[in-house]
Write a protein that holds these residues in place. Structure first.
Motif, mmCIF file in Angstrom:
data_model
loop_
_atom_site.group_PDB
_atom_site.id
_atom_site.type_symbol
_atom_site.label_atom_id
_atom_site.label_comp_id
_atom_site.label_asym_id
_atom_site.label_seq_id
_atom_site.Cartn_x
_atom_site.Cartn_y
_atom_site.Cartn_z
ATOM 1 N N LEU A 5 1.239 -1.361 0.119
ATOM 2 C CA LEU A 5 -0.047 -0.103 -0.155
ATOM 3 C C LEU A 5 0.883 1.370 0.017
ATOM 4 O O LEU A 5 1.888 1.783 0.958
ATOM 5 C CB LEU A 5 -0.436 0.039 1.368
ATOM 6 N N TRP A 16 -4.998 9.905 1.346
ATOM 7 C CA TRP A 16 -5.654 8.182 0.223
ATOM 8 C C TRP A 16 -4.837 7.273 0.305
ATOM 9 O O TRP A 16 -3.581 7.287 0.974
ATOM 10 C CB TRP A 16 -5.076 9.209 -1.593
ATOM 11 N N CYS A 17 -4.921 5.743 -0.269
ATOM 12 C CA CYS A 17 -4.291 4.556 0.117
ATOM 13 C C CYS A 17 -4.986 3.500 -1.410
ATOM 14 O O CYS A 17 -5.883 3.674 -1.966
ATOM 15 C CB CYS A 17 -5.038 3.589 1.352
ATOM 16 N N PHE A 18 -3.759 3.364 -1.999
ATOM 17 C CA PHE A 18 -3.138 3.009 -2.971
ATOM 18 C C PHE A 18 -3.111 1.992 -3.276
ATOM 19 O O PHE A 18 -1.851 1.378 -2.202
ATOM 20 C CB PHE A 18 -2.557 4.084 -3.663
ATOM 21 N N ASP A 19 -3.371 1.210 -4.261
ATOM 22 C CA ASP A 19 -2.439 -0.387 -4.393
ATOM 23 C C ASP A 19 -1.162 0.058 -4.925
ATOM 24 O O ASP A 19 -1.427 0.488 -6.033
ATOM 25 C CB ASP A 19 -3.254 -1.203 -5.317
ATOM 26 N N THR A 22 -1.297 -1.591 -8.841
ATOM 27 C CA THR A 22 -1.869 -1.114 -9.241
ATOM 28 C C THR A 22 -2.114 0.333 -9.440
ATOM 29 O O THR A 22 -2.964 0.802 -10.969
ATOM 30 C CB THR A 22 -3.503 -2.037 -9.564
ATOM 31 N N ALA A 25 -6.224 3.388 -6.312
ATOM 32 C CA ALA A 25 -6.728 4.321 -4.846
ATOM 33 C C ALA A 25 -7.986 2.485 -4.815
ATOM 34 O O ALA A 25 -9.224 2.318 -5.052
ATOM 35 C CB ALA A 25 -7.668 5.073 -4.994
ATOM 36 N N LYS A 26 -7.427 2.738 -3.317
ATOM 37 C CA LYS A 26 -8.045 1.441 -2.324
ATOM 38 C C LYS A 26 -9.551 2.012 -1.155
ATOM 39 O O LYS A 26 -10.294 1.763 -0.973
ATOM 40 C CB LYS A 26 -7.643 0.483 -1.075
ATOM 41 N N TRP A 27 -8.723 3.359 -1.292
ATOM 42 C CA TRP A 27 -9.838 4.068 -0.143
ATOM 43 C C TRP A 27 -9.362 5.709 -0.255
ATOM 44 O O TRP A 27 -8.493 5.816 0.042
ATOM 45 C CB TRP A 27 -10.468 3.330 1.204
ATOM 46 N N LYS A 65 -6.696 -0.052 6.124
ATOM 47 C CA LYS A 65 -6.923 -2.333 5.353
ATOM 48 C C LYS A 65 -7.720 -1.487 4.669
ATOM 49 O O LYS A 65 -8.327 -1.166 3.806
ATOM 50 C CB LYS A 65 -7.484 -3.271 6.115
ATOM 51 N N ASN A 66 -8.582 -0.539 5.352
ATOM 52 C CA ASN A 66 -10.473 0.278 4.789
ATOM 53 C C ASN A 66 -10.560 1.355 5.155
ATOM 54 O O ASN A 66 -11.725 2.001 4.201
ATOM 55 C CB ASN A 66 -11.231 -0.805 5.228
#
Length: 186
Positions: A5, A16-19, A22, A25-27, A65-66
């Motif tokens: 992350l 912001w949280c990015f993978d 890839t 954006a995850k959240w 995580k979320n």
């Protein structure tokens, strides 16, 4: 970067949280306040301070995580630095002249009053916390918040470094101090 992350905080209060693989954006989360200090990732949690000025800050504990806010607390004064952390506590200083010891639920365990602002990240070593204040003192406290010693060193502009039995400090006038970490003697 935390595992796979990438975490980014913007001064406008969004996190912001990015993978990492890839860039998707995850959240994202809008804290509604400006972010002034570096974030801290510890285990699967993110600690972020935000505020709207010099009088108060909000400290947020976020599930990495979320993106859910697990807890938050108001702190007197602007938070300008990252916290110190160990397995039990977060230690965070503020322009409100206090060092706060918070448990992992962001409840205040104790606070220590300095004479001026605490703008540099506190440094932890075993059961001791070292903090530098704009009052030109370095303080050594135990994890119960009791003062063990303090030493006038001038204005310190970077976090101290622990090396063996010494705490190494650099003043804004480029003077290097090497103090015994147990009693503060030169």
């Amino acid at each position: 970067l935390h595992g796979n992350l990438i975490i980014a905080a913007l001064s406008n209060g969004s996190v912001w949280c990015f993978d990492a693989a890839t860039s998707v954006a995850k959240w994202n989360l809008d804290l509604g306040e400006s972010i002034f200090a570096p974030m801290l990732v510890y285990e699967d949690n993110l600690l972020v301070s935000a505020g709207s000025g010099m009088k108060r800050s909000l400290l947020f504990l976020i599930d990495i995580k979320n993106g859910k806010v697990l807890s938050h607390i108001g702190i007197k004064g602007k938070i300008s630095s990252a916290p110190g952390v160990n397995n039990e506590f977060y230690f965070i200083g503020s322009d409100g002249k206090k060092l706060y010891c918070l448990n992992k639920r962001l409840e205040i365990v104790w606070s220590f009053q300095a004479k001026e602002a605490i703008k540099i990240r506190p440094v932890l070593d075993n059961a001791l916390v070292y903090l530098c204040s704009t009052d030109c003192f370095v303080y050594c406290l135990n994890f119960e918040g009791n003062l063990k010693w303090k030493k006038h060193c001038g204005k310190i502009d970077i976090p101290p470094v622990i090396f063996e039995n010494f705490i190494i400090l650099k003043s804004e006038k480029d003077v290097i101090f090497s103090l015994n970490k147990h009693d503060g003697r030169s």
